[in-house]
Structures are given as structure tokens and as C-alpha cells.
Scaffold this active site. Structure first.
Site, mmCIF file in Angstrom:
data_model
loop_
_atom_site.group_PDB
_atom_site.id
_atom_site.type_symbol
_atom_site.label_atom_id
_atom_site.label_comp_id
_atom_site.label_asym_id
_atom_site.label_seq_id
_atom_site.Cartn_x
_atom_site.Cartn_y
_atom_site.Cartn_z
ATOM 1 N N GLU A 237 12.058 6.124 2.568
ATOM 2 C CA GLU A 237 12.949 5.193 2.227
ATOM 3 C C GLU A 237 14.287 5.907 1.822
ATOM 4 O OE1 GLU A 237 9.803 2.033 0.139
ATOM 5 O OE2 GLU A 237 11.187 3.224 -1.241
ATOM 6 N N HIS B 68 11.290 8.818 -1.047
ATOM 7 C CA HIS B 68 12.449 7.996 -1.082
ATOM 8 C C HIS B 68 13.322 9.390 -1.851
ATOM 9 C CE1 HIS B 68 14.935 4.094 -2.153
ATOM 10 N NE2 HIS B 68 15.751 5.335 -2.058
ATOM 11 N N HIS C 263 7.997 -2.861 -4.692
ATOM 12 C CA HIS C 263 8.657 -2.732 -6.111
ATOM 13 C C HIS C 263 8.265 -3.566 -7.178
ATOM 14 C CE1 HIS C 263 12.485 -1.007 -7.519
ATOM 15 N NE2 HIS C 263 12.288 -1.699 -8.535
#
Length: 240
Positions: free
Chosen positions: A70, A43, A191
């Protein structure tokens, strides 16, 4: 069969804290696959405080499983990186400037036109798309209307409530996942999933395509070893 994609951002954070190349992020990407991970997630953020854009370019040729990038598609630099490296999947996350970590999903109704445009761009390049969403059926329906291949359920609320009331914690996610399945969307999740809450999540939503886990897995690896930790997470998804 739910796949485990290991997010290696925290390895990069540790490296960046001292400069140099220890730990070696590119080697870690190669090793997590050897240790059993089904994919690698990164990410990158504009300030490159963990994964750097150069890391992404160096990692891509070493991927033998799946590569998931991401990030915030409002950043032109991010769009260019994804189109250049052509990962298997791009996950669109509505980050804001200076955000510590991802903390909400897309409002897929408000941002429908924009998401349609971005998803078309990436799909034309042959890249599977996923949208980060909260466990709200209306947002899942909105995601389906954008043409995305998958959604990623933002699981921080589940993790926060899990120890207090796991049945209540999982409820909205089951409904959101059922709606996604009904609409023909693939389902990812991520998450704050960890060794305590992952098994229950997987048991109740066994048709999830992929979970992306970084922070908790890397923290566990400090104590348990990286290869062993990856296998422990895999066993939560596929108990004997």
C-alpha cells in the site's frame, strides 16, 4: 472466501523505536504466513517511520501467499519500489505528507485521469491494482472507470460507529460493496477492523475478497500470542 492479509507495519514501528533488528520484521513476514495468514501487507512511507524500503525488498522473496504493498503513488520512490519488487497487489492510497495514518479514500472523479495513468502503469507490469475508497457509490463508480481491478473500502467510519449502531454502521458499506460487485470490481476492506467488528462486517458482506488488518491484530497479539490471534481473526471470517 475472504482472505486475511496481515499488515506488519506496527512490528516495524516497534523495531524502529529502539534501533537494531528486534523484532525482526522479515522473520515476522515469514511467520505470519506459517501461522495461517493468507497474505502480508506493508505500507512504506517516505519517512520510513515503520516499514523501510529495504524491508520490502527483503520480504518479497519470502512470500509464499500474497504480497500487498500500500502507499502513495504520488511518490516516485514508491512507484519505483513497486515496479522493482512486483507484489501481487498494489493498493493506491491518497496519503499526504506527515499523515499519521490513512484517513480518507480517493476522490475517484476528481483524480480519474491520474489514477487511470497509474493503474495502467502497474497493470502493464502484471500487478493487480486496488484503490482506497470511502463507502460512497459515486466513488465506487468512479473507481470502476479508472480500470482498477479492485477497491479497498476504508472502514474507519464503520468501526467508529459499530458499538453505537452496527446496522447504521454497515449500511453504506453494503451499498458500496453491492455497487462494486455490480460493476465487476473485486472488493478489499481495511482500517480499524478488529475482533469485535470483523465478524459482523464479514457476515453482511461475505463476498469481500480480502481484509487487511494490522494495528488491532498486533495489539491483540501482545496479549493473546501472534499465531493464536491470527487464527481468531480467521474464525471471524469463517465461523465453524
Amino acid at each position: 472466501m475472504t482472505k486475511l492479509s496481515v499488515n506488519i507495519n506496527k512490528i516495524a514501528t516497534l523495531r524502529n523505536s529502539r534501533g537494531g533488528n528486534n523484532p525482526d520484521v522479515v522473520k515476522t513476514a515469514k511467520d505470519v504466513q506459517l501461522f495461517g495468514a493468507d497474505g502480508v501487507t506493508v505500507h512504506p512511507r517516505p519517512d520510513e517511520r515503520h516499514i523501510r524500503y529495504a524491508d520490502v525488498r527483503a520480504i518479497k522473496p519470502l512470500i509464499t501467499t500474497e504480497f500487498n504493498i500500500e502507499g502513495n503513488c504520488r511518490e516516485d520512490k514508491f512507484i519505483q519500489l513497486v515496479l522493482e519488487t512486483k507484489p501481487h497487489q498494489v493498493t493506491l492510497v491518497p496519503d499526504t505528507d506527515g499523515q499519521l495514518t490513512s484517513d480518507h479514500g480517493w476522490n475517484t472523479l476528481l483524480h480519474k485521469d491520474y489514477l487511470v495513468e497509474m493503474i495502467r502503469l502497474f497493470k502493464q507490469a502484471g500487478i493487480r491494482t486496488s484503490i482506497f475508497v470511502d463507502p460512497v457509490e459515486e466513488m465506487v463508480e468512479g473507481a470502476a472507470a479508472t480500470g482498477t481491478d479492485r477497491i479497498e473500502l476504508y472502514t474507519e467510519a464503520y468501526a467508529r460507529l459499530f458499538l453505537e449502531n452496527k446496522e447504521k454502521a454497515i449500511g453504506p458499506y453494503i451499498k458500496a460493496a453491492e455497487k462494486a460487485k455490480e460493476l465487476g470490481l473485486g472488493i478489499n476492506a481495511g482500517h480499524d477492523l478488529d475482533l469485535q467488528n470483523l465478524g459482523y462486517f464479514s457476515k453482511n458482506i461475505p463476498y469481500v475478497d480480502e481484509v487487511s488488518i494490522g494495528h488491532a491484530l498486533i495489539c491483540d497479539a501482545i496479549y493473546l500470542g501472534l499465531e493464536n490471534t491470527i487464527q481468531l481473526y480467521k474464525r471471524q471470517l469463517h465461523p465453524a
